[in-house]
Design a protein around this motif. Structure first.
Motif, PDB file in Angstrom:
ATOM      1  N   VAL A 130      -3.300  -5.599  -9.064  1.00  0.00           N
ATOM      2  CA  VAL A 130      -3.308  -4.386  -7.874  1.00  0.00           C
ATOM      3  C   VAL A 130      -2.175  -4.169  -7.459  1.00  0.00           C
ATOM      4  CG1 VAL A 130      -5.588  -5.296  -7.356  1.00  0.00           C
ATOM      5  CG2 VAL A 130      -3.783  -6.708  -6.377  1.00  0.00           C
ATOM      6  N   LYS A 131      -1.905  -3.091  -6.655  1.00  0.00           N
ATOM      7  CA  LYS A 131      -0.654  -2.600  -5.966  1.00  0.00           C
ATOM      8  C   LYS A 131      -1.186  -1.808  -4.785  1.00  0.00           C
ATOM      9  CE  LYS A 131       2.043   0.236  -7.798  1.00  0.00           C
ATOM     10  NZ  LYS A 131       2.691   1.178  -8.669  1.00  0.00           N
ATOM     11  N   TYR A 132      -0.343  -1.691  -3.687  1.00  0.00           N
ATOM     12  CA  TYR A 132      -0.767  -1.246  -2.470  1.00  0.00           C
ATOM     13  C   TYR A 132       0.086  -0.170  -1.950  1.00  0.00           C
ATOM     14  CZ  TYR A 132      -1.381  -0.694   2.269  1.00  0.00           C
ATOM     15  OH  TYR A 132      -1.674   0.079   3.776  1.00  0.00           O
ATOM     16  N   ALA A 133      -0.549   0.952  -1.720  1.00  0.00           N
ATOM     17  CA  ALA A 133       0.481   2.184  -1.418  1.00  0.00           C
ATOM     18  C   ALA A 133       0.519   2.249   0.286  1.00  0.00           C
ATOM     19  CB  ALA A 133       0.171   3.220  -2.015  1.00  0.00           C
ATOM     20  N   ALA A 134       1.579   2.347   0.918  1.00  0.00           N
ATOM     21  CA  ALA A 134       1.550   2.775   2.327  1.00  0.00           C
ATOM     22  C   ALA A 134       2.361   3.864   2.785  1.00  0.00           C
ATOM     23  CB  ALA A 134       2.122   1.336   3.024  1.00  0.00           C
ATOM     24  N   GLU A 135       1.775   4.381   3.646  1.00  0.00           N
ATOM     25  CA  GLU A 135       2.493   5.585   4.401  1.00  0.00           C
ATOM     26  C   GLU A 135       3.735   5.095   5.230  1.00  0.00           C
ATOM     27  OE1 GLU A 135      -0.031   8.528   6.298  1.00  0.00           O
ATOM     28  OE2 GLU A 135      -0.135   9.639   4.267  1.00  0.00           O
ATOM     29  N   ILE A 136       4.948   5.157   5.047  1.00  0.00           N
ATOM     30  CA  ILE A 136       6.063   4.571   5.835  1.00  0.00           C
ATOM     31  C   ILE A 136       6.647   5.889   6.766  1.00  0.00           C
ATOM     32  CG2 ILE A 136       8.241   3.563   5.771  1.00  0.00           C
ATOM     33  CD1 ILE A 136       6.018   1.749   4.827  1.00  0.00           C
ATOM     34  N   LYS A 137       6.795   5.741   7.905  1.00  0.00           N
ATOM     35  CA  LYS A 137       7.380   6.757   8.735  1.00  0.00           C
ATOM     36  C   LYS A 137       8.874   6.791   8.511  1.00  0.00           C
ATOM     37  CE  LYS A 137       6.937   8.636  13.479  1.00  0.00           C
ATOM     38  NZ  LYS A 137       6.374   8.188  14.586  1.00  0.00           N
TER      39      LYS A 137
END
Length: 217
Positions: free
Chosen positions: A59-66
């Motif tokens: 698995v991998k995780y994608a995050a919205e970074i400000k």
């Protein structure tokens, strides 16, 4: 409507997998499933069905970074291998809140995935980053996992399953081929299929609907 034998066969395999699968693993938003028990997988369903016993996922995780007052960038973690054992239960895979690159780096260093059962109790698992050096247009997770599972990593799956009842949503997964000659031949034969899968996964929902309508003609 024309339905090919291939599609009918795929639907039959998926239905069989649904009967045999006992574990529902829910994925928190932003988590992508890359492989199940040595077989590449992808879906938009938000969950996977797994057989009882020992399982290995990538698995991998994608995050919205400000990045500024008004801008965000989508940043992804490395791919991670998780190995765990469970039986006849609903499970959830989650990540801590990630809002900055520092949070993302801290998560990658600690591999702080959260795996829990239906009651919220933590489920023990082993994890390791599946790192591939250099530029990659696409990754062959099946081949990488064959190599990874020959290492001494605690997340390695030493007993490779010969058949798989795991599936993702309604999409069956294929059995890996361990013989190198057979694998090379199969990969060449399956190249058009893999390309179709790749571009289908890149398409938006409207394009996918039009494609499905075209198949049904």
């Amino acid at each position: 409507m024309k339905i090919s034998g291939f599609i009918l066969g795929a639907l039959f395999v998926a239905a069989s997998a649904n009967v045999n699968a006992d574990i529902k693993l829910n994925l928190s938003e932003g988590i992508s499933m890359l492989a199940l028990n040595g077989v590449e997988a992808s879906s938009d369903s938000g969950y996977v069905m797994l057989p009882d016993g020992q399982n290995q996922i990538v698995v991998k995780y994608a995050a919205e970074i400000k990045t500024s007052a008004d801008d965000y960038e989508l940043e992804s973690t490395e791919a991670f291998v998780l190995r765990f054992e469970a039986s006849k239960t609903d499970m959830s895979l989650s990540v801590p809140v990630i809002r900055s690159m520092r949070d993302l780096e801290r998560f990658e260093n600690s591999a702080a995935w959260g795996l829990s059962d239906a009651t919220g109790s933590a489920i023990e698992f082993q994890s390791a980053a599946l790192v591939k050096e250099g530029f990659q247009l696409a990754r062959d997770y099946e081949r990488e996992l064959i190599e990874f599972n020959q290492t001494n990593s605690p997340a390695a799956l030493k007993t490779q399953k010969s058949t798989y009842s795991a599936f993702y949503g309604n999409q069956p997964v294929k059995k890996p081929v361990n013989n190198s000659v057979e694998q090379a031949g199969e990969e060449a034969a399956n190249m058009p299929e893999e390309m179709l899968k790749y571009w289908y996964n890149q398409a938006d929902s409207e394009t996918r609907k039009r494609f499905k309508a075209w198949l049904a003609q």
